[in-house]
Design a protein around this motif. Structure first.
Motif, PDB file in Angstrom:
ATOM      1  N   LEU A  23       0.840  -1.142  -0.071  1.00 13.42           N
ATOM      2  CA  LEU A  23       0.081  -0.032  -0.112  1.00 13.42           C
ATOM      3  C   LEU A  23       0.931   1.263   0.118  1.00 13.42           C
ATOM      4  O   LEU A  23       0.444   2.441  -0.425  1.00 13.42           O
ATOM      5  CB  LEU A  23      -0.983   0.128   1.247  1.00 13.42           C
ATOM      6  N   TYR A  24       1.870   1.345   0.702  1.00 17.07           N
ATOM      7  CA  TYR A  24       3.063   2.292   0.538  1.00 17.07           C
ATOM      8  C   TYR A  24       3.368   2.638  -0.950  1.00 17.07           C
ATOM      9  O   TYR A  24       3.681   3.799  -1.250  1.00 17.07           O
ATOM     10  CB  TYR A  24       4.283   1.906   1.466  1.00 17.07           C
ATOM     11  N   ALA A  25       3.406   1.754  -1.744  1.00 14.35           N
ATOM     12  CA  ALA A  25       3.663   1.907  -3.084  1.00 14.35           C
ATOM     13  C   ALA A  25       2.599   2.540  -3.967  1.00 14.35           C
ATOM     14  O   ALA A  25       3.027   2.989  -4.988  1.00 14.35           O
ATOM     15  CB  ALA A  25       4.119   0.248  -3.517  1.00 14.35           C
ATOM     16  N   ASN A  26       1.481   2.718  -3.365  1.00 13.18           N
ATOM     17  CA  ASN A  26       0.307   3.307  -4.070  1.00 13.18           C
ATOM     18  C   ASN A  26       0.414   4.712  -3.433  1.00 13.18           C
ATOM     19  O   ASN A  26      -0.182   5.007  -2.170  1.00 13.18           O
ATOM     20  CB  ASN A  26      -1.014   2.740  -3.562  1.00 13.18           C
ATOM     21  N   PRO A  27       0.499   5.715  -4.268  1.00 12.58           N
ATOM     22  CA  PRO A  27       0.497   7.180  -4.076  1.00 12.58           C
ATOM     23  C   PRO A  27      -0.592   7.643  -3.478  1.00 12.58           C
ATOM     24  O   PRO A  27      -0.914   8.713  -2.623  1.00 12.58           O
ATOM     25  CB  PRO A  27       1.166   8.102  -5.199  1.00 12.58           C
ATOM     26  N   LEU A  28      -1.882   6.929  -3.640  1.00 13.99           N
ATOM     27  CA  LEU A  28      -3.267   7.338  -3.092  1.00 13.99           C
ATOM     28  C   LEU A  28      -3.345   7.094  -1.554  1.00 13.99           C
ATOM     29  O   LEU A  28      -4.070   7.679  -0.892  1.00 13.99           O
ATOM     30  CB  LEU A  28      -4.404   6.508  -3.828  1.00 13.99           C
ATOM     31  N   ILE A  29      -2.406   6.245  -1.042  1.00 21.81           N
ATOM     32  CA  ILE A  29      -2.579   6.136   0.501  1.00 21.81           C
ATOM     33  C   ILE A  29      -1.409   6.788   1.240  1.00 21.81           C
ATOM     34  O   ILE A  29      -0.133   6.997   0.941  1.00 21.81           O
ATOM     35  CB  ILE A  29      -2.002   4.417   0.626  1.00 21.81           C
ATOM     36  N   ARG A  30      -2.159   8.034   1.953  1.00 25.42           N
ATOM     37  CA  ARG A  30      -1.419   8.746   2.459  1.00 25.42           C
ATOM     38  C   ARG A  30      -0.786   8.889   3.887  1.00 25.42           C
ATOM     39  O   ARG A  30      -0.119   9.655   4.368  1.00 25.42           O
ATOM     40  CB  ARG A  30      -2.150  10.198   2.430  1.00 25.42           C
ATOM     41  N   GLY A  31      -1.201   7.600   4.443  1.00 26.67           N
ATOM     42  CA  GLY A  31      -0.811   7.460   5.868  1.00 26.67           C
ATOM     43  C   GLY A  31      -1.095   6.039   6.322  1.00 26.67           C
ATOM     44  O   GLY A  31      -1.872   5.293   5.687  1.00 26.67           O
ATOM     45  N   ASP A 203      -8.716  -5.214   2.612  1.00 23.85           N
ATOM     46  CA  ASP A 203      -9.776  -5.438   1.959  1.00 23.85           C
ATOM     47  C   ASP A 203     -10.690  -4.644   1.407  1.00 23.85           C
ATOM     48  O   ASP A 203     -11.245  -4.761   0.298  1.00 23.85           O
ATOM     49  CB  ASP A 203     -10.524  -6.482   2.713  1.00 23.85           C
ATOM     50  N   ILE A 204     -10.912  -3.463   1.896  1.00 17.16           N
ATOM     51  CA  ILE A 204     -11.786  -2.444   1.713  1.00 17.16           C
ATOM     52  C   ILE A 204     -11.115  -1.614   0.580  1.00 17.16           C
ATOM     53  O   ILE A 204     -11.561  -1.121  -0.700  1.00 17.16           O
ATOM     54  CB  ILE A 204     -12.217  -1.445   2.967  1.00 17.16           C
ATOM     55  N   LEU A 205      -9.684  -1.450   0.637  1.00 19.26           N
ATOM     56  CA  LEU A 205      -8.921  -0.618   0.005  1.00 19.26           C
ATOM     57  C   LEU A 205      -8.792  -1.110  -1.463  1.00 19.26           C
ATOM     58  O   LEU A 205      -8.634  -0.777  -2.453  1.00 19.26           O
ATOM     59  CB  LEU A 205      -7.397  -0.051   0.600  1.00 19.26           C
ATOM     60  N   LYS A 206      -8.769  -2.587  -1.536  1.00 18.06           N
ATOM     61  CA  LYS A 206      -8.582  -3.309  -2.704  1.00 18.06           C
ATOM     62  C   LYS A 206      -9.762  -2.889  -3.768  1.00 18.06           C
ATOM     63  O   LYS A 206      -9.752  -3.137  -4.916  1.00 18.06           O
ATOM     64  CB  LYS A 206      -8.591  -4.682  -2.285  1.00 18.06           C
ATOM     65  N   LYS A 207     -10.833  -2.491  -3.079  1.00 16.81           N
ATOM     66  CA  LYS A 207     -12.186  -2.181  -3.884  1.00 16.81           C
ATOM     67  C   LYS A 207     -12.098  -1.062  -4.699  1.00 16.81           C
ATOM     68  O   LYS A 207     -13.105  -0.751  -5.404  1.00 16.81           O
ATOM     69  CB  LYS A 207     -13.408  -2.476  -2.909  1.00 16.81           C
ATOM     70  N   LEU A 208     -10.960  -0.210  -4.428  1.00 15.51           N
ATOM     71  CA  LEU A 208     -10.815   0.858  -5.188  1.00 15.51           C
ATOM     72  C   LEU A 208     -11.069   0.521  -6.571  1.00 15.51           C
ATOM     73  O   LEU A 208     -11.292   1.663  -7.318  1.00 15.51           O
ATOM     74  CB  LEU A 208      -9.732   1.639  -4.626  1.00 15.51           C
ATOM     75  N   SER A 209     -10.488  -0.338  -7.053  1.00 12.81           N
ATOM     76  CA  SER A 209     -10.259  -0.750  -8.589  1.00 12.81           C
ATOM     77  C   SER A 209     -11.737  -0.823  -9.102  1.00 12.81           C
ATOM     78  O   SER A 209     -11.973  -0.579 -10.115  1.00 12.81           O
ATOM     79  CB  SER A 209      -9.681  -1.981  -8.894  1.00 12.81           C
ATOM     80  N   LEU A 210     -12.766  -0.951  -8.238  1.00 13.81           N
ATOM     81  CA  LEU A 210     -14.157  -1.021  -8.701  1.00 13.81           C
ATOM     82  C   LEU A 210     -14.912   0.234  -9.038  1.00 13.81           C
ATOM     83  O   LEU A 210     -15.863   0.357  -9.716  1.00 13.81           O
ATOM     84  CB  LEU A 210     -14.956  -1.892  -7.803  1.00 13.81           C
TER      85      LEU A 210
END
Length: 237
Positions: A23-31, A203-210
């Motif tokens: 998730l750290y590799a994803n710039p959308l995750i800010r903290g 699990d919830i953050l994975k749904k961002l692709s939807l």
């Protein structure tokens, strides 16, 4: 709906290093946020070693680590130790101890000593008011309202979260967290009311692709899933 247009910051909630680094590799995750329950689920046995390991890998985004004492003097000692682990560390302090004693006096003391706090396990408007008063004029801080747990009781958390947004508005050093969301929709609800942060599990953050997926195509995908699983099960009538 477009994830890139969100004003609410996305934080990841968890304690598994592999997932946190993905998730750290994803710039959308800010903290990031953690807690003792998540650490136990991840089989963490050495709290401090885990924290230092994560902070070495994630040195530049906010990360919250929680005290685990129940006595306020020991909470204070732990908080003063945890804050020294890194400039990006927020110390999580529960709004009360297990005996219902308010932690606001300690919150006031630590915040005004310059320690960045994440006040956690808040579920009532009265608690929000008390915490805001304690944090007023202090260090940068998070006010973490467990909106998902409020929803679990059959109560719509949105009006309370809107009230909390208004309470924090005069205090720019405070940020409101929509904690324990139960579905991806909560991300957009938090954004709509101007909540600063939402912290969610992988699990919830994975749904961002939807987000933005065509619902007719999603319907077809669902039908295909049922057909494939029925076939794999070898059902006959």
């Amino acid at each position: 709906m477009n994830v890139a247009d969100l004003r609410t910051k996305l934080f990841a909630d968890g304690a598994e290093k592999k997932s946190m680094l993905e998730l750290y590799a994803n710039p959308l995750i800010r903290g990031f946020t953690t807690n003792p329950t998540l650490m136990r689920k991840a089989n963490i046995t050495d709290y401090e070693a885990f924290a230092h390991d994560i902070l070495a890998a994630i040195p530049d985004r906010p990360i919250s680590f929680e005290v685990f004492a129940d006595e306020f003097d020991e909470m204070e000692r732990q908080a003063r130790k945890i804050t020294k682990w890194g400039a990006n560390v927020y110390v999580k302090i529960p709004v009360t101890n297990t005996r219902r004693d308010s932690a606001c006096a300690l919150i006031d003391k630590l915040s005004h000593d310059g320690i960045k706090l994440n006040v956690t396990a808040i579920l009532t408007s009265e608690q929000v008011c008390a915490v805001v008063e304690a944090l007023k004029g202090g260090a940068a801080s998070n006010v973490s309202v467990f909106a998902g747990r409020i929803a679990d009781t059959g109560v719509d958390p949105v009006p309370m979260m809107e009230h909390a947004v208004r309470l924090l508005r005069p205090h720019p050093q405070m940020e409101l967290i929509w904690a324990s969301p139960r579905e991806l929709l909560n991300v957009f609800q938090a954004d709509a009311i101007g909540c600063h942060i939402i912290t969610a599990t992988p699990d919830i953050l994975k749904k961002l692709s939807l987000v933005g997926k065509d619902l007719t195509e999603y319907s077809l995908d669902t039908v295909k899933m049922f057909a494939e699983d029925a076939g794999k099960s070898g059902f006959t009538l």
